[in-house]
Design a protein around this motif. Structure first.
Motif, short mmCIF file in Angstrom:
data_model
loop_
_atom_site.label_atom_id
_atom_site.label_comp_id
_atom_site.label_asym_id
_atom_site.label_seq_id
_atom_site.Cartn_x
_atom_site.Cartn_y
_atom_site.Cartn_z
N UNK A 178 29.46 13.69 15.86
CA UNK A 178 28.60 13.63 14.67
C UNK A 178 28.82 12.32 13.91
N UNK A 179 30.05 11.82 13.94
CA UNK A 179 30.33 10.52 13.32
C UNK A 179 29.58 9.42 14.06
N UNK A 180 29.60 9.51 15.39
CA UNK A 180 28.87 8.53 16.20
C UNK A 180 27.38 8.62 15.93
N UNK A 181 26.87 9.85 15.83
CA UNK A 181 25.44 10.04 15.55
C UNK A 181 25.04 9.45 14.21
N UNK A 182 25.89 9.62 13.20
CA UNK A 182 25.60 9.09 11.87
C UNK A 182 25.55 7.56 11.90
N UNK A 183 26.42 6.95 12.70
CA UNK A 183 26.41 5.49 12.84
C UNK A 183 25.12 5.00 13.49
N UNK A 184 24.68 5.72 14.52
CA UNK A 184 23.44 5.36 15.21
C UNK A 184 22.25 5.46 14.25
N UNK A 185 22.21 6.53 13.49
CA UNK A 185 21.10 6.75 12.56
C UNK A 185 21.13 5.75 11.41
N UNK A 186 22.31 5.39 10.97
CA UNK A 186 22.44 4.39 9.91
C UNK A 186 21.88 3.05 10.37
N UNK A 187 22.17 2.72 11.62
CA UNK A 187 21.64 1.49 12.22
C UNK A 187 20.11 1.50 12.23
N UNK A 188 19.53 2.64 12.61
CA UNK A 188 18.08 2.76 12.67
C UNK A 188 17.43 2.68 11.31
N UNK A 189 18.04 3.33 10.31
CA UNK A 189 17.47 3.28 8.96
C UNK A 189 17.48 1.87 8.39
N UNK A 190 18.48 1.10 8.77
CA UNK A 190 18.57 -0.29 8.30
C UNK A 190 17.52 -1.16 8.98
N UNK A 191 17.41 -1.04 10.30
CA UNK A 191 16.53 -1.93 11.07
C UNK A 191 15.05 -1.57 10.95
N UNK A 192 14.75 -0.29 10.71
CA UNK A 192 13.35 0.14 10.71
C UNK A 192 12.94 0.79 9.39
N UNK A 193 13.50 0.28 8.30
CA UNK A 193 13.24 0.84 6.98
C UNK A 193 11.78 0.71 6.55
N UNK A 194 11.04 -0.20 7.19
CA UNK A 194 9.64 -0.39 6.82
C UNK A 194 8.67 0.42 7.70
N UNK A 195 9.23 1.17 8.65
CA UNK A 195 8.41 2.01 9.53
C UNK A 195 8.53 3.46 9.05
N UNK A 196 7.59 3.88 8.20
CA UNK A 196 7.68 5.19 7.55
C UNK A 196 7.74 6.35 8.53
N UNK A 197 6.91 6.29 9.59
CA UNK A 197 6.87 7.39 10.56
C UNK A 197 8.19 7.52 11.31
N UNK A 198 8.70 6.41 11.79
CA UNK A 198 9.96 6.43 12.53
C UNK A 198 11.12 6.79 11.61
N UNK A 199 11.06 6.32 10.38
CA UNK A 199 12.11 6.61 9.41
C UNK A 199 12.16 8.11 9.11
N UNK A 200 10.99 8.75 9.06
CA UNK A 200 10.94 10.19 8.83
C UNK A 200 11.60 10.94 9.98
N UNK A 201 11.36 10.46 11.20
CA UNK A 201 11.97 11.07 12.38
C UNK A 201 13.50 10.94 12.32
N UNK A 202 13.97 9.75 11.93
CA UNK A 202 15.41 9.52 11.84
C UNK A 202 16.04 10.38 10.74
N UNK A 203 15.33 10.52 9.63
CA UNK A 203 15.83 11.33 8.51
C UNK A 203 15.98 12.79 8.93
N UNK A 204 15.02 13.26 9.71
CA UNK A 204 15.07 14.64 10.21
C UNK A 204 16.29 14.84 11.11
N UNK A 205 16.52 13.90 12.00
CA UNK A 205 17.67 13.98 12.89
C UNK A 205 18.97 13.86 12.11
N UNK A 206 18.96 13.02 11.10
CA UNK A 206 20.15 12.85 10.26
C UNK A 206 20.51 14.16 9.55
N UNK A 207 19.49 14.89 9.10
CA UNK A 207 19.74 16.18 8.47
C UNK A 207 20.40 17.15 9.44
#
Length: 225
Positions: A178-207
């Motif tokens: 889960x720590x590894x997963x959080x790091x992966x998702x943090x990376x995605x939120x940083x790199x794709x913060x302007x992509x609302x659709x993809x960001x929503x998908x990442x937020x769901x997985x983060x939850x």
């Protein structure tokens, strides 16, 4: 006479040099334009490869959780651990399906999303786009392949354990994941913060990951009593 010929040759050379210089100068704008287009295309290809790299990494993470959970459903002895394993599998199957649907909409090919053993990637394009993509993708299959090999090795080690020993080892493995997963998702939120659709998908997985992290901690505490 010889002197006249020398002068004629020198004059001809000077004229030719001048013409060549003029021609090169005349072609400069087109050459610069081509170079700029090549540069821009390469940047586009690199960005596409980076996105494929990231989606592949997230797909491998989901697949890993599904495989570990499936093993725990079969082998765990504590009913609560079994129940958690089922929830873990179902949640990551949903996350994987959401990622697959998104990738299909982007015309992105990642075989790990189709439950293949090895991730494969591809894109169209030519010139700078293809060059940038290919250069960025050189080590992708190897890196993701190593991640899959590591998962298979850990599954084999877990499979060899029995009873409470298996339950504890499984929970410990998932807690670290889960720590590894959080790091992966943090990376995605940083790199794709302007992509609302993809960001929503990442937020769901983060939850999902945050919820599993809390559940694992609670289960580990209970098993220590």
């Amino acid at each position: 006479m010889g002197n006249t010929n020398w002068k004629a040759r020198a004059l001809t050379a000077a004229v030719m040099a001048g013409l060549m210089g003029f021609a090169a100068h005349a072609e400069d704008p087109m050459t610069k334009q081509d170079k700029e287009m090549q540069k821009q295309g390469k940047a586009v290809g690199e960005a596409a490869a980076k996105r494929v790299n990231y989606v592949g990494k997230l797909a491998v993470f989901n697949s890993r959780q599904i495989k570990l959970a499936t093993l725990a459903e079969e082998q765990a002895t504590d009913p609560q651990v079994k129940q958690f394993a089922t929830q873990l599998r179902q949640d990551h199957e949903k996350s994987q399906e959401a990622l697959r649907t998104w990738a299909q909409g982007q015309k992105m090919q990642i075989s790990e999303l189709s439950e293949s053993d090895m991730p494969s990637t591809g894109t169209g394009g030519s010139g700078g786009v293809q060059q940038g993509y290919d250069e960025k993708m050189k080590d992708t299959s190897e890196k993701l392949g190593k991640s899959i090999d590591k998962t298979n090795e850990e599954l084999a080690k877990l499979r060899a354990k029995q009873g409470p020993e298996f339950d504890k080892a499984f929970l410990s493995r998932i807690a670290d994941d889960q720590k590894m997963g959080k790091d992966i998702l943090k990376e995605g939120r940083k790199d794709y913060k302007n992509d609302a659709t993809f960001l929503a998908l990442l937020s769901q997985t983060e939850g999902v990951v945050n919820s599993h992290e809390m559940q694992v901690k609670d289960l580990e505490k209970q098993m220590k009593k």
